[in-house]
Enzyme design. Structure first.
Site, PDB file in Angstrom:
ATOM      1  N   TRP A   1       0.868  -1.182   0.000  1.00 17.30           N
ATOM      2  CA  TRP A   1       0.000   0.000   0.000  1.00 17.30           C
ATOM      3  C   TRP A   1       0.907   1.235   0.000  1.00 17.30           C
ATOM      4  O   TRP A   1       1.889   1.298   0.739  1.00 17.30           O
ATOM      5  CB  TRP A   1      -0.919   0.055   1.227  1.00 17.30           C
ATOM      6  CG  TRP A   1      -1.613   1.390   1.276  1.00 17.30           C
ATOM      7  CD1 TRP A   1      -2.620   1.799   0.460  1.00 17.30           C
ATOM      8  CD2 TRP A   1      -1.291   2.511   2.115  1.00 17.30           C
ATOM      9  NE1 TRP A   1      -2.949   3.107   0.741  1.00 17.30           N
ATOM     10  CE2 TRP A   1      -2.147   3.566   1.748  1.00 17.30           C
ATOM     11  CE3 TRP A   1      -0.347   2.724   3.133  1.00 17.30           C
ATOM     12  CZ2 TRP A   1      -2.105   4.826   2.369  1.00 17.30           C
ATOM     13  CZ3 TRP A   1      -0.297   3.965   3.754  1.00 17.30           C
ATOM     14  CH2 TRP A   1      -1.181   5.004   3.374  1.00 17.30           C
TER      15      TRP A   1
ATOM     16  N   GLU B   1      -2.945  -2.807  -2.673  1.00 12.27           N
ATOM     17  CA  GLU B   1      -4.105  -2.252  -1.957  1.00 12.27           C
ATOM     18  C   GLU B   1      -4.457  -0.862  -2.471  1.00 12.27           C
ATOM     19  O   GLU B   1      -3.651   0.064  -2.401  1.00 12.27           O
ATOM     20  CB  GLU B   1      -3.773  -2.178  -0.452  1.00 12.27           C
ATOM     21  CG  GLU B   1      -4.896  -1.580   0.387  1.00 12.27           C
ATOM     22  CD  GLU B   1      -4.545  -1.487   1.869  1.00 12.27           C
ATOM     23  OE1 GLU B   1      -3.376  -1.768   2.247  1.00 12.27           O
ATOM     24  OE2 GLU B   1      -5.444  -1.103   2.653  1.00 12.27           O
TER      25      GLU B   1
ATOM     26  N   LYS C   1      -6.889   2.715  -2.759  1.00 12.01           N
ATOM     27  CA  LYS C   1      -7.460   3.652  -1.804  1.00 12.01           C
ATOM     28  C   LYS C   1      -8.214   4.753  -2.537  1.00 12.01           C
ATOM     29  O   LYS C   1      -7.969   5.025  -3.712  1.00 12.01           O
ATOM     30  CB  LYS C   1      -6.329   4.248  -0.953  1.00 12.01           C
ATOM     31  CG  LYS C   1      -6.840   4.989   0.250  1.00 12.01           C
ATOM     32  CD  LYS C   1      -5.767   5.161   1.304  1.00 12.01           C
ATOM     33  CE  LYS C   1      -6.324   5.972   2.451  1.00 12.01           C
ATOM     34  NZ  LYS C   1      -5.443   6.017   3.589  1.00 12.01           N
TER      35      LYS C   1
ATOM     36  N   ASP D   1      -9.573  -2.919   1.049  1.00 11.74           N
ATOM     37  CA  ASP D   1      -9.702  -2.444   2.428  1.00 11.74           C
ATOM     38  C   ASP D   1     -11.092  -1.841   2.536  1.00 11.74           C
ATOM     39  O   ASP D   1     -11.460  -0.957   1.745  1.00 11.74           O
ATOM     40  CB  ASP D   1      -8.597  -1.405   2.698  1.00 11.74           C
ATOM     41  CG  ASP D   1      -8.652  -0.842   4.108  1.00 11.74           C
ATOM     42  OD1 ASP D   1      -9.731  -0.402   4.527  1.00 11.74           O
ATOM     43  OD2 ASP D   1      -7.602  -0.802   4.789  1.00 11.74           O
TER      44      ASP D   1
ATOM     45  N   HIS E   1     -11.677   1.900   2.192  1.00 11.76           N
ATOM     46  CA  HIS E   1     -11.078   2.618   1.065  1.00 11.76           C
ATOM     47  C   HIS E   1     -12.004   2.863  -0.113  1.00 11.76           C
ATOM     48  O   HIS E   1     -11.555   3.004  -1.253  1.00 11.76           O
ATOM     49  CB  HIS E   1      -9.828   1.880   0.584  1.00 11.76           C
ATOM     50  CG  HIS E   1      -8.706   1.969   1.561  1.00 11.76           C
ATOM     51  ND1 HIS E   1      -7.425   1.535   1.293  1.00 11.76           N
ATOM     52  CD2 HIS E   1      -8.663   2.456   2.819  1.00 11.76           C
ATOM     53  CE1 HIS E   1      -6.657   1.738   2.345  1.00 11.76           C
ATOM     54  NE2 HIS E   1      -7.387   2.287   3.291  1.00 11.76           N
TER      55      HIS E   1
ATOM     56  N   HIS F   1      -8.519  -6.190   3.854  1.00  9.89           N
ATOM     57  CA  HIS F   1      -8.239  -5.488   5.099  1.00  9.89           C
ATOM     58  C   HIS F   1      -9.609  -5.132   5.667  1.00  9.89           C
ATOM     59  O   HIS F   1     -10.273  -4.234   5.149  1.00  9.89           O
ATOM     60  CB  HIS F   1      -7.450  -4.195   4.860  1.00  9.89           C
ATOM     61  CG  HIS F   1      -5.977  -4.389   4.897  1.00  9.89           C
ATOM     62  ND1 HIS F   1      -5.088  -3.353   4.763  1.00  9.89           N
ATOM     63  CD2 HIS F   1      -5.226  -5.500   5.081  1.00  9.89           C
ATOM     64  CE1 HIS F   1      -3.861  -3.824   4.851  1.00  9.89           C
ATOM     65  NE2 HIS F   1      -3.913  -5.123   5.036  1.00  9.89           N
TER      66      HIS F   1
ATOM     67  N   ASP G   1     -12.127   7.075   6.222  1.00 12.55           N
ATOM     68  CA  ASP G   1     -11.299   5.888   6.458  1.00 12.55           C
ATOM     69  C   ASP G   1     -10.683   5.984   7.855  1.00 12.55           C
ATOM     70  O   ASP G   1      -9.481   6.118   8.012  1.00 12.55           O
ATOM     71  CB  ASP G   1     -10.209   5.847   5.367  1.00 12.55           C
ATOM     72  CG  ASP G   1      -9.288   4.663   5.502  1.00 12.55           C
ATOM     73  OD1 ASP G   1      -9.744   3.614   5.991  1.00 12.55           O
ATOM     74  OD2 ASP G   1      -8.113   4.790   5.114  1.00 12.55           O
TER      75      ASP G   1
ATOM     76  N   ASP H   1     -10.552   3.888  10.391  1.00 12.21           N
ATOM     77  CA  ASP H   1      -9.943   2.712  11.003  1.00 12.21           C
ATOM     78  C   ASP H   1     -10.384   2.483  12.438  1.00 12.21           C
ATOM     79  O   ASP H   1      -9.564   2.277  13.329  1.00 12.21           O
ATOM     80  CB  ASP H   1      -8.412   2.786  10.877  1.00 12.21           C
ATOM     81  CG  ASP H   1      -7.960   2.591   9.442  1.00 12.21           C
ATOM     82  OD1 ASP H   1      -8.166   1.488   8.917  1.00 12.21           O
ATOM     83  OD2 ASP H   1      -7.432   3.547   8.832  1.00 12.21           O
TER      84      ASP H   1
ATOM     85  N   ASP I   1      -7.397  -4.384   9.780  1.00 15.81           N
ATOM     86  CA  ASP I   1      -6.584  -3.166   9.651  1.00 15.81           C
ATOM     87  C   ASP I   1      -7.303  -1.988  10.300  1.00 15.81           C
ATOM     88  O   ASP I   1      -8.158  -1.358   9.670  1.00 15.81           O
ATOM     89  CB  ASP I   1      -6.311  -2.870   8.168  1.00 15.81           C
ATOM     90  CG  ASP I   1      -5.474  -1.605   7.985  1.00 15.81           C
ATOM     91  OD1 ASP I   1      -4.868  -1.146   8.975  1.00 15.81           O
ATOM     92  OD2 ASP I   1      -5.434  -1.072   6.861  1.00 15.81           O
TER      93      ASP I   1
HETATM   94  C1  RNT Z   1      -3.864   2.790   4.784  1.00 18.14           C
HETATM   95  C2  RNT Z   1      -3.968   1.354   4.446  1.00 18.14           C
HETATM   96  C3  RNT Z   1      -2.856   0.493   4.959  1.00 18.14           C
HETATM   97  C4  RNT Z   1      -2.439   0.786   6.377  1.00 18.14           C
HETATM   98  C5  RNT Z   1      -1.564  -0.251   7.019  1.00 18.14           C
HETATM   99  C6  RNT Z   1      -0.903   0.262   8.241  1.00 18.14           C
HETATM  100  O1  RNT Z   1      -4.987   3.499   4.479  1.00 18.14           O
HETATM  101  O2  RNT Z   1      -5.196   0.850   4.872  1.00 18.14           O
HETATM  102  O3  RNT Z   1      -3.206  -0.840   4.800  1.00 18.14           O
HETATM  103  O4  RNT Z   1      -3.551   0.976   7.195  1.00 18.14           O
HETATM  104  O5  RNT Z   1      -0.692  -0.757   6.108  1.00 18.14           O
HETATM  105 ZN    ZN Z   2      -5.470  -1.266   4.729  1.00 17.79          ZN
END
Ligand code: RNT
Ligand code: ZN
Length: 415
Positions: free
Chosen positions: A182, A223, A225, A256, A259, A283, A291, A293, A323
């Protein structure tokens, strides 16, 4: 008592043609990759500066791990409260270099030997991620797509180094590792040239992935985004970019769940991707408004993701990783809550009469289908989950939290 409740639940599910014992057996073998970075707010051990790249951990809950020993000890506590055997997901910044400053492009498998030892002793698998943020060469929010070749080359070397680390994990642990790339690359304002950075990213990826490594040891994923903080107008590694790259180059597309546009659901994407790809990666996270998290909770989209994996018969085709990074609550609890929720969602899916539901859909009997999916929600699912915890020797229901409370009192609060 708990056994009686399980027996009763088993009977009710059996009436729908579901074998709960079989579901528990299947669930037991599903490995989830637990992300080490929840334990220290994505700080790592380089002793370097701030998190960057458009991602942010917010909160200042006490007790964060600051050394490999602390992080390993916290992970041990979390794993003791999570049923089953899983994988641990590492990032390059968690290399253990014993005080030596090793540039990221020079990292070697040896710098991860202690993690391999840790994993071996516990029967865990390991995954890896190159770290292309929180670094002076990522200060422009450009890495693999940077116009400066020297910077690009540094990151290409870094990604290659992490593929070697992943291969080493796979060889040592007898199960393939996932190396997930990523990058934070993007622009705050509307770019004049959208194509150039993507061409450079494509060329960088080609170079990184040029060496074929056996899939007995390593899988690579990319990955995508939507945007990051400070890079709101343009993301080089968009979903279209990576989905096409992955399809053409036989690497895995990693989705993810934070994302995408807020009304876009990853659950709906899985069946399409699985039609064209042998394997994919996830993820699993929870975005709140952006985003953000947040810790994974047991909510409808999580269940829908799990249902799609099960309905596509793809438990062995999806690398499931978590994640998120919440620094505002006890970090060990954050792991346990998210991991157990992911497992609960998978169990919920495994207890659905999916064949019958499919045939109702095909027959156009949507009334019965709706009735059935709603009635499923109040079946004694919790009793099956509790039984799973019991037979896997982890605390049932909220009792796991006592361990976290004691650990906080005796260890975390003293850091
Ligand atoms: C960031 C991505 C990525 C990170 C990790 C720490 O937006 O989701 O995967 O969160 O690699
Ligand atoms: Zn991620």
């Amino acid at each position: 008592m708990a056994v009686d409740r399980y027996e009763y639940a088993k009977k009710l599910y059996a009436e729908l043609g579901i074998d709960t014992d079989k579901a528990l057996d299947t669930l037991k073998n599903v490995k989830i990759s637990m992300h080490c970075w929840q334990g220290d707010d994505v700080s790592g051990f380089e002793g370097a500066g701030e998190l960057s790249g458009g991602i942010a951990a917010t909160g200042n809950y006490p007790g964060k791990a600051t050394t490999p020993e602390e992080l390993m000890s916290d992970i041990d506590v979390a794993l003791s409260l999570i049923p089953g055997k899983h994988k641990l997901n590492l990032h390059a910044i968690y290399a253990i270099t014993d005080g030596e400053k090793v540039p990221r492009n020079k990292l070697q498998p040896a710098h991860f030997e202690k993690w391999v030892q840790f994993a071996k002793e516990r029967g865990l698998g390991l995954d890896i991620n190159p770290t292309l943020f929180a670094h002076e060469y990522a200060a422009d929010t450009l890495t693999l797509s940077h116009p400066d070749k020297e910077i690009r080359d540094f990151w290409i070397e870094h990604c290659i180094a992490m593929r070697k680390v992943g291969e080493y994990f796979g060889r040592e642990l007898g199960q393939p590792a996932l190396n997930n790339i990523w990058i934070p690359d993007g622009y705050k304002e509307t770019p004049a040239d959208r194509k150039g950075p993507r061409e450079r990213l494509k060329a960088s990826l080609d170079e990184i992935l040029s060496e074929k490594i056996s899939r007995d040891y390593l899988y690579d994923s990319v990955e995508s985004k939507l945007f990051g903080i400070g890079v709101e107008s343009y993301t080089v590694g968009s979903h279209e970019f990576y989905m096409n790259y992955a399809a053409k180059n036989d690497v895995l597309c990693l989705l993810d769940s934070g994302h995408f546009h807020p009304t876009e659901a990853v659950s709906d994407k899985l069946s399409s991707l699985l039609l064209y790809h042998d394997k994919i990666a996830l993820h699993v996270t929870r975005g709140v408004r952006w985003d953000s998290d947040h810790v994974v909770t047991f909510e409808p989209e999580l269940v829908e993701i799990a249902k799609e994996i099960v309905a596509n018969d793809a438990l062995d085709r999806v690398f499931i990783g978590l994640d998120y990074f919440d620094a505002s609550i006890n970090r060990v609890a954050a792991w346990v809550i998210g991991m157990r929720n992911m497992q609960k969602a998978l169990l919920y899916a495994l207890l659905m009469p999916l064949n019958e539901m499919k045939s109702l859909q095909d027959k156009g009997d949507f009334t019965r289908l709706l009735m059935l999916s709603e009635e499923l929600k109040t079946l004694p699912f919790a009793d099956v989950w509790d039984h799973f915890c019991e037979i896997n020797n982890v605390p049932v229901r909220n009792t796991w939290f006592d361990t976290v409370t004691d650990y906080e009192k005796n260890v975390l609060s003293k850091r």
